[in-house]
Design a protein around this motif. Sequence first.
Motif, mmCIF file in Angstrom:
data_model
loop_
_atom_site.group_PDB
_atom_site.id
_atom_site.type_symbol
_atom_site.label_atom_id
_atom_site.label_comp_id
_atom_site.label_asym_id
_atom_site.label_seq_id
_atom_site.Cartn_x
_atom_site.Cartn_y
_atom_site.Cartn_z
ATOM 1 N N GLU A 8 -8.183 1.176 -10.013
ATOM 2 C CA GLU A 8 -7.727 2.470 -9.494
ATOM 3 C C GLU A 8 -7.996 3.608 -10.471
ATOM 4 O O GLU A 8 -8.549 4.644 -10.110
ATOM 5 C CB GLU A 8 -6.220 2.383 -9.177
ATOM 6 N N ILE A 12 -10.413 6.921 -10.230
ATOM 7 C CA ILE A 12 -9.899 8.299 -10.320
ATOM 8 C C ILE A 12 -10.642 9.052 -11.431
ATOM 9 O O ILE A 12 -11.029 10.214 -11.267
ATOM 10 C CB ILE A 12 -8.372 8.311 -10.571
ATOM 11 N N ILE A 15 -13.925 10.165 -10.245
ATOM 12 C CA ILE A 15 -13.836 11.351 -9.382
ATOM 13 C C ILE A 15 -13.612 12.590 -10.252
ATOM 14 O O ILE A 15 -14.301 13.601 -10.117
ATOM 15 C CB ILE A 15 -12.683 11.210 -8.357
ATOM 16 N N ILE A 29 -6.824 17.254 -10.978
ATOM 17 C CA ILE A 29 -6.635 15.811 -11.046
ATOM 18 C C ILE A 29 -6.119 15.408 -12.429
ATOM 19 O O ILE A 29 -6.654 15.844 -13.439
ATOM 20 C CB ILE A 29 -7.976 15.092 -10.754
ATOM 21 N N GLY A 30 -5.056 14.614 -12.454
ATOM 22 C CA GLY A 30 -4.571 14.099 -13.727
ATOM 23 C C GLY A 30 -3.092 14.291 -13.955
ATOM 24 O O GLY A 30 -2.509 13.646 -14.815
ATOM 25 N N ASP A 31 -2.443 15.145 -13.190
ATOM 26 C CA ASP A 31 -0.990 15.286 -13.351
ATOM 27 C C ASP A 31 -0.302 14.809 -12.073
ATOM 28 O O ASP A 31 -0.947 14.310 -11.160
ATOM 29 C CB ASP A 31 -0.619 16.731 -13.704
ATOM 30 N N ASP A 32 1.018 14.960 -12.012
ATOM 31 C CA ASP A 32 1.748 14.471 -10.835
ATOM 32 C C ASP A 32 1.483 15.331 -9.610
ATOM 33 O O ASP A 32 1.557 14.853 -8.485
ATOM 34 C CB ASP A 32 3.251 14.428 -11.131
ATOM 35 N N LEU A 91 -7.775 14.315 -1.477
ATOM 36 C CA LEU A 91 -8.500 13.204 -0.861
ATOM 37 C C LEU A 91 -7.727 11.897 -1.029
ATOM 38 O O LEU A 91 -7.592 11.384 -2.142
ATOM 39 C CB LEU A 91 -9.880 13.088 -1.538
ATOM 40 N N LEU A 93 -7.750 7.996 -0.302
ATOM 41 C CA LEU A 93 -8.746 6.958 0.011
ATOM 42 C C LEU A 93 -8.093 5.598 -0.025
ATOM 43 O O LEU A 93 -7.488 5.221 -1.039
ATOM 44 C CB LEU A 93 -9.840 6.962 -1.065
ATOM 45 N N LEU A 122 -11.915 19.983 -5.296
ATOM 46 C CA LEU A 122 -11.026 18.825 -5.130
ATOM 47 C C LEU A 122 -9.897 18.921 -6.156
ATOM 48 O O LEU A 122 -10.147 18.948 -7.363
ATOM 49 C CB LEU A 122 -11.824 17.522 -5.305
ATOM 50 N N GLY A 124 -6.825 16.984 -5.991
ATOM 51 C CA GLY A 124 -5.963 15.817 -6.146
ATOM 52 C C GLY A 124 -6.177 14.839 -5.021
ATOM 53 O O GLY A 124 -7.065 15.021 -4.179
ATOM 54 N N GLY A 125 -5.345 13.795 -5.014
ATOM 55 C CA GLY A 125 -5.487 12.796 -3.962
ATOM 56 C C GLY A 125 -4.746 11.528 -4.302
ATOM 57 O O GLY A 125 -3.827 11.536 -5.134
ATOM 58 N N ASP A 126 -5.128 10.465 -3.660
ATOM 59 C CA ASP A 126 -4.527 9.166 -3.921
ATOM 60 C C ASP A 126 -5.583 8.103 -3.623
ATOM 61 O O ASP A 126 -6.405 8.283 -2.720
ATOM 62 C CB ASP A 126 -3.282 8.968 -3.047
ATOM 63 N N THR A 127 -5.553 7.030 -4.397
ATOM 64 C CA THR A 127 -6.575 6.000 -4.265
ATOM 65 C C THR A 127 -5.903 4.643 -4.243
ATOM 66 O O THR A 127 -5.133 4.325 -5.147
ATOM 67 C CB THR A 127 -7.560 6.066 -5.466
HETATM 68 P P1 ADP Z 1 0.795 9.414 -8.886
HETATM 69 O O1 ADP Z 1 1.178 8.021 -9.270
HETATM 70 O O2 ADP Z 1 1.628 10.484 -9.511
HETATM 71 O O3 ADP Z 1 0.593 9.558 -7.415
HETATM 72 P P2 ADP Z 1 -1.912 8.783 -9.315
HETATM 73 O O4 ADP Z 1 -2.043 7.817 -10.441
HETATM 74 O O5 ADP Z 1 -1.963 8.264 -7.931
HETATM 75 O O6 ADP Z 1 -0.625 9.641 -9.567
HETATM 76 O O7 ADP Z 1 -3.025 9.893 -9.455
HETATM 77 C C1 ADP Z 1 -3.327 10.457 -10.714
HETATM 78 C C2 ADP Z 1 -4.043 11.731 -10.520
HETATM 79 O O8 ADP Z 1 -5.281 11.484 -9.874
HETATM 80 C C3 ADP Z 1 -3.309 12.728 -9.634
HETATM 81 O O9 ADP Z 1 -3.574 14.019 -10.140
HETATM 82 C C4 ADP Z 1 -3.972 12.569 -8.292
HETATM 83 O O10 ADP Z 1 -3.905 13.767 -7.545
HETATM 84 C C5 ADP Z 1 -5.389 12.238 -8.690
HETATM 85 N N1 ADP Z 1 -6.093 11.408 -7.691
HETATM 86 C C6 ADP Z 1 -5.835 10.123 -7.336
HETATM 87 N N2 ADP Z 1 -6.682 9.689 -6.396
HETATM 88 C C7 ADP Z 1 -7.513 10.737 -6.128
HETATM 89 C C8 ADP Z 1 -8.594 10.942 -5.225
HETATM 90 N N3 ADP Z 1 -9.024 9.990 -4.394
HETATM 91 N N4 ADP Z 1 -9.189 12.147 -5.240
HETATM 92 C C9 ADP Z 1 -8.759 13.133 -6.049
HETATM 93 N N5 ADP Z 1 -7.773 13.004 -6.920
HETATM 94 C C10 ADP Z 1 -7.135 11.820 -6.969
#
Ligand code: ADP
Length: 328
Positions: A8, A12, A15, A29-32, A91, A93, A122, A124-127
Amino acid sequence: MKVAKFGEFGLIERIRGAVSAEPALRLGIGDDCAAVEIPPGELLLTTTDLLIEDVHFRRQWTDWRRLGRKSASVNISDIAAMGGIPRFLYLGLALPAESELADFDAFIAGFLQAAGEYGAVLAGGDTCRSPGPLLISVTAQGSVPADEVVTRGGARPGDLIFVSGTLGDSALALRRLQAGETPHPYLAGRHHDPTARVGLGRALAAACLPSAMIDLSDGLLADLGHLLTASGFGAEVWERALPLSAPFQAIMQNEPDVATLALGGGEDYELLFTAPASKAAEVARVAEGAGVAVTGVGRIGTEPGLIVIDRHGRVQRPQRAGFDHFAD
Ligand code: ADP
Ligand code: MG
């Protein structure tokens, strides 16, 4: 190499490394959370769309780069439909573990390329891993001067109904794909890699021309139906006026029944808007400035309901049209 091997946080990081800096994105990307800025006096617009494998796309019909492009464009199209400027994307995913890293990279490259073309970054997001299909969730944010926001709700009797570009190309490509055939490349491009009409939507809104606006995702009749529901009025649509691309027209010569796709087919991502008839010349001028063709295809009336004047001048009352995910 499979994405699962990369992990994961590896994904990230990949990306994050591909995203360029943007001053209005204070924290990306990188903070909460992301922290973003929009110009003072503007409204924040936010929209979300899901793209689910085998519901919205088939992996054997498209490639990952175009899937990435489409994922960005269809969300940005909703910002365009409000007259807004796209700014930030998020995003989500859910990836099958056996996905290839090269495909993931192609998806991200396509997504960021399309985003960049519309001036969006872009943020932020979740993967995560999907135990089944590939699932893509995109949230787009944009902004619009508060007095220029265009909703679905403002159409008035006498207003003309306009659409940008051409209708039915995407649905015709989809019909070919479903039949196991290879669509004409132009039609395929319209289906797999649609264009959001951001410049046109913004220019129309800035000129205060549209009384109502929506983007065409479900098909002309269905989306016009949404717009009519919001205003409480009815409309007539002139089938003979519908703008059709040259490849679409060529196919229609041999297969006249494809004509229905211009009325009912989805995923054109063109703009449908209404404007007072007295402003038609100004609409044409703004459209020319934006470099997008705009065509008058009907009129709002006081009579409720939607009628189509067909190619033979007959009045048709279309039944339920367009796509509904929960319809039988
Ligand atoms: P959290 O546990 O707080 O949800 P994550 O570890 O999931 O944090 O994500 C860490 C960082 O990476 C966050 O800033 C999040 O927005 C970014 N991020 C995660 N997945 C993606 C993605 N598919 N595209 C863009 N940013 C992402
Ligand atoms: Mg997370």
